[in-house]
Design a protein around this motif. Structure first.
Motif, PDB file in Angstrom:
ATOM      1  N   TRP A 104      30.385  51.166   0.367  1.00 38.12           N
ATOM      2  CA  TRP A 104      30.941  52.472   0.752  1.00 38.12           C
ATOM      3  C   TRP A 104      30.702  52.756   2.227  1.00 38.12           C
ATOM      4  O   TRP A 104      31.558  53.338   2.901  1.00 38.12           O
ATOM      5  N   THR A 105      29.534  52.382   2.740  1.00 35.43           N
ATOM      6  CA  THR A 105      29.234  52.661   4.145  1.00 35.43           C
ATOM      7  C   THR A 105      29.913  51.670   5.081  1.00 35.43           C
ATOM      8  O   THR A 105      30.083  51.961   6.268  1.00 35.43           O
ATOM      9  N   ASN A 106      30.294  50.520   4.572  1.00 29.65           N
ATOM     10  CA  ASN A 106      31.030  49.529   5.360  1.00 29.65           C
ATOM     11  C   ASN A 106      32.472  49.949   5.609  1.00 29.65           C
ATOM     12  O   ASN A 106      33.165  49.325   6.421  1.00 29.65           O
ATOM     13  N   LEU A 107      32.928  50.976   4.896  1.00 31.49           N
ATOM     14  CA  LEU A 107      34.310  51.439   5.016  1.00 31.49           C
ATOM     15  C   LEU A 107      34.357  52.787   5.718  1.00 31.49           C
ATOM     16  O   LEU A 107      33.428  53.587   5.617  1.00 31.49           O
ATOM     17  N   SER A 108      35.448  53.039   6.418  1.00 33.71           N
ATOM     18  CA  SER A 108      35.603  54.313   7.111  1.00 33.71           C
ATOM     19  C   SER A 108      37.069  54.582   7.400  1.00 33.71           C
ATOM     20  O   SER A 108      37.825  53.661   7.736  1.00 33.71           O
ATOM     21  N   PRO A 109      37.491  55.849   7.297  1.00 29.47           N
ATOM     22  CA  PRO A 109      38.876  56.183   7.663  1.00 29.47           C
ATOM     23  C   PRO A 109      39.136  55.967   9.155  1.00 29.47           C
ATOM     24  O   PRO A 109      40.286  55.879   9.589  1.00 29.47           O
ATOM     25  N   ASN A 110      38.067  55.867   9.932  1.00 29.29           N
ATOM     26  CA  ASN A 110      38.195  55.613  11.368  1.00 29.29           C
ATOM     27  C   ASN A 110      37.878  54.153  11.704  1.00 29.29           C
ATOM     28  O   ASN A 110      37.586  53.823  12.852  1.00 29.29           O
ATOM     29  N   GLY A 111      37.934  53.291  10.680  1.00 30.58           N
ATOM     30  CA  GLY A 111      37.579  51.894  10.870  1.00 30.58           C
ATOM     31  C   GLY A 111      38.723  51.053  11.398  1.00 30.58           C
ATOM     32  O   GLY A 111      39.738  51.551  11.865  1.00 30.58           O
ATOM     33  N   GLY A 112      38.542  49.750  11.268  1.00 28.53           N
ATOM     34  CA  GLY A 112      39.556  48.820  11.746  1.00 28.53           C
ATOM     35  C   GLY A 112      39.262  48.318  13.147  1.00 28.53           C
ATOM     36  O   GLY A 112      38.209  48.598  13.721  1.00 28.53           O
ATOM     37  N   GLY A 113      40.179  47.576  13.692  1.00 30.63           N
ATOM     38  CA  GLY A 113      39.991  47.027  15.028  1.00 30.63           C
ATOM     39  C   GLY A 113      38.978  45.899  15.030  1.00 30.63           C
ATOM     40  O   GLY A 113      38.871  45.133  14.071  1.00 30.63           O
TER      41      GLY A 113
END
Length: 224
Positions: A104-113
């Motif tokens: 869960w913490t490895n994911l974020s709506p501001n993630g990517g790149g």
């Protein structure tokens, strides 16, 4: 398992039998998500996130608490047979709780790149390039037979990054010794409602919500 306590009137450290730790333990609880269920759309939809978190992860937590309670009772009775028989449940549900709490913490709506700083330098050193790392971890995760996880971990003894696959809910550190930095859940419940049986499409999408800030923080911590 060791517990430490101080005696009255002076500071001291004593070792207490494992049973004392189990008797005083707090039950495991389902961690809150740091974002809403719909926050990772369109890459992972809200229905998947709600079921994955509130049903699947919650089941691992509940079953782990039950198994630990039974283990505590068996330990108190000196019932080694029951202690041994509970090991698969402890490993499966304990691993499920550990893995998802990281996921869960490895994911974020501001993630990517792409990652930056020391993590990016380490990825280039150990995999040649970020593109090569991404390709290798994706291929490893696609190739997991049945259910399991693809991981980026840190080998503390060798001081380098490694990728590894784990079956079912086997926890990375407990089964390989690698410190988990990034986990990709490839159980079907993580993607089937949206991507059906096309695991590669899910893996292509998930890179858009990877929180490199979280992965970098984990990397910095495990290097200390």
């Amino acid at each position: 398992m060791l517990c430490r306590f101080g005696s009255a009137g002076r500071r001291s450290t004593k070792l207490v039998a494992p049973l004392g730790c189990l008797v005083s333990r707090q039950k495991h609880t389902l961690p809150d998500l740091p974002y809403d269920y719909a926050a990772l759309e369109p890459h992972i939809n809200a229905e998947i996130m709600q079921l994955h978190h509130s049903k699947h992860h919650a089941a691992y937590v509940n079953n782990l608490n039950v198994a630990e309670e039974k283990y505590k009772e068996a330990l108190a009775k000196g019932d080694v047979t029951t202690q041994v028989s509970l090991q698969p449940a402890l490993k499966f549900n304990g691993g499920g709780h550990i893995n998802h709490s990281i996921f869960w913490t490895n994911l974020s709506p501001n993630g990517g790149g792409e990652p930056k700083g020391e993590l990016m330098e380490a990825i280039k050193r150990d995999f040649g390039s970020f593109a090569n790392f991404k390709e290798k971890l994706t291929a490893l995760s696609v190739g997991v037979q049945g259910s399991g996880w693809g991981w980026l971990g840190y080998n503390k003894e060798q001081g380098r990054l490694q990728i590894a696959a784990c079956a079912n809910q086997d926890p990375l550190q407990g089964t390989t010794g690698l410190i988990p930095l990034l986990g990709i859940d490839v159980w079907e419940h993580a993607y089937y409602l949206q991507y059906k049986n096309v695991r590669p499409d899910y893996l292509k999408a998930i890179w858009n919500v990877i929180s490199w800030e979280n992965v970098s923080s984990r990397y910095a911590t495990c290097k200390k």
